[in-house]
Structures are given as structure tokens and as C-alpha cells.
Design an enzyme around this catalytic site. Sequence first.
Site, PDB file in Angstrom:
ATOM      1  N   LYS A 152       0.692  -1.232   0.618  1.00  0.00           N
ATOM      2  CA  LYS A 152       0.261  -0.225  -0.258  1.00  0.00           C
ATOM      3  C   LYS A 152       0.768   1.261   0.015  1.00  0.00           C
ATOM      4  CE  LYS A 152      -3.810  -2.636   2.393  1.00  0.00           C
ATOM      5  NZ  LYS A 152      -4.634  -2.818   3.684  1.00  0.00           N
ATOM      6  N   GLN A 171      -4.339  -1.247   9.706  1.00  0.00           N
ATOM      7  CA  GLN A 171      -4.119  -2.222   8.774  1.00  0.00           C
ATOM      8  C   GLN A 171      -4.976  -2.955   9.770  1.00  0.00           C
ATOM      9  OE1 GLN A 171      -3.091  -3.609   5.861  1.00  0.00           O
ATOM     10  NE2 GLN A 171      -3.879  -5.577   6.140  1.00  0.00           N
ATOM     11  N   ASP A 224     -10.751   3.061   4.121  1.00  0.00           N
ATOM     12  CA  ASP A 224     -10.864   2.200   4.523  1.00  0.00           C
ATOM     13  C   ASP A 224     -12.655   1.746   4.549  1.00  0.00           C
ATOM     14  OD1 ASP A 224     -10.160   0.124   3.472  1.00  0.00           O
ATOM     15  OD2 ASP A 224      -9.148  -0.694   5.520  1.00  0.00           O
TER      16      ASP A 224
END
Length: 272
Positions: A61, A105, A128
Site C-alpha cells: 500500500k 491495518q 478503508d
Amino acid sequence: MSAGPRSLNTAILDGAATAARVREDVAADVKRFAARHGWAPGLATVLVGEDPASAIYVASKRRLCVEAGMSDHHRKLPADAGQEEVERVLRELGADPAVSGILLQLPVPEHLDVQALLACIPEGKDVDGLTTASAGLLAQNRQGLRPCTPSGVIELLDTYRVPLEGRHAVVVGRSELVGKPMSQLLLARHATVTVCHSRTADLQTHCRSADVLVAAAGVPRLIGAAHVKPGAVVIDVGIHRTDDGLCGGVGPMTIAMLLRNTLQAATRQADG
Ligand code: NAD
């Protein structure tokens, strides 16, 4: 997912090529954004602990974020970081004007309350799309940041001009991360949606009636030929390592959509 026809009747949707195209589009838009505003969008990745798979995902990422011309704001915390410490980092990033989007994450170590952590991410930086606020906006079909994996599936279907309106879409899986937002995005595109899950009776019959079948159950090879109607479009979201190598996966699309979300978040912040 590889390119090219497999037989006269079968074609593969190329996730890697589609993801590369999305990343190129984002990079071009980031250039225009930076020229206009004098700063580039920034993505903050927060990694708690040493999970090797998570470390690889975060590294990808960050690399692709920099390749797209965005700034990289990585925060690494030890596996025994306390709830307050992680929350403080997320709040700091939330208040930092150079940070357009924040990605925590997952999974985080078990002693942490993940919902309380996600709640520290401002909705406008939730790239996200996993906070309660973002999930609510999606449920009401209002503008907001959408979870990356299911929006990557929609992008892939759109790239190949797969019609959705009025078609029967079957989603296998109902997780907050993939299955549930996937079904809502398909509904927003006017598909008729069936959601199957671990308690569904006669999975095969449901799947076989799908024009578009999205498999996101986390069970390798759950869906076989007998589950698929001839002519149906099938997307396998699962990522599984088997003796024959990796199977399934729309992984590259997920990161491409994360970059697009970060640009979208920056644009909203810049436009006030
Ligand atoms: P999860 O374990 O949270 O959810 C799995 C869902 O599948 C549940 O809703 C469950 O009810 C359903 N299910 C389980 N067994 C079933 C069965 N036998 N029949 C029908 N339904 C069943 O998993 P998740 O986070 O939603 O992820 C799903 C898959 O997608 C996993 O393989 C994961 O690795 C993959 N994934 C890929 C990406 C990506 O970037 N490509 C991102 C996230 C998840």
C-alpha cells in the site's frame, strides 16, 4: 486472475490490468490535484504488531501510494501497544492536515478494541470505509468512502461492462469487510441481490440462479462448476494459498481503490 480467453465460452476478468489502469488514472489526477493545491494527498497506514501478511500488505500500500504521487505517513506500533496509545496515534493523524486518509491495518492484536479504534478515524479520512459512519452512509446510499475490496469488484464489473441493473447478483459471505458492503453496492446499482452465508440452506441452488456471482466466503473451492449458471460472471474475492499456488483474489483492485479513496478524501478536504 490472468488475461485472455480460456476457451470459446470463457473469458477472464483481468484484475491486475484493471488495477494498473485505475492506479494510472489516480496518478494523473493526483498530479492535477498537486498543481492546483500545492500539496499532494497523503495516506497514513497504521500497523500494530508483527503479523507478516499484514506487513506485506502495508508495504504494498505504501509503495503504490508513493508511485501514485501521494505522500506516505506510516506509523508502526509494537504488538503490545495499549488501546490509548493506538487511539492517540489515530487521533493525531485525524488532526494532521497533511494526512488525507487513514488506514488501520486489520487484524489488530486481540487485546485491542477494534471498533473503538476505528471510531477514532474521522469519517472524511476513513479510506478503508469501515467505520460505523461510513457503513451508515453506504447503507443509506449516501455519498461517502466505500470499502475497497467490494468497490474494486464493482470497478472490475464496470470495466468489463457487465450489466447489473435488473440482474440477479448472488454474494456468498456477509462480513462487514466484504460480503455486506458488496451486497449494498450491488443493490445501489439496481441488481436484485441474494446474500448467502454459512447458515444458508442449498447454497448451490442460489448460486446457480446468479447472473453475477461474488464468492467471498473464505472457504477455498467452495464454489464449483455445479454452482455456476452458463454465461454467469463469477468474481472470486478469496485469497487462498494451496498446493497449486494462490487461488482467487481481487487483491490488486483493493489497493487501487484505496488510492482512489485517498484522492477522493483529499479532494473533499481541499474543497472544504
Ligand atoms: P469472513 O471470514 O469475515 O467472512 C466469511 C463469510 O462467508 C461469512 O459471512 C460466512 O457466513 C460466510 N461463509 C463461511 N462459510 C460459508 C459456507 N460454507 N457457505 C456459505 N457462506 C459461508 O471473511 P471476509 O473478511 O469477508 O473475507 C472473505 C474472503 O475474502 C477471504 O478469503 C479473504 O481472504 C478474502 N479477502 C480478500 C481481499 C482482497 O483484497 N482481495 C480483502 C479482504 C478479504
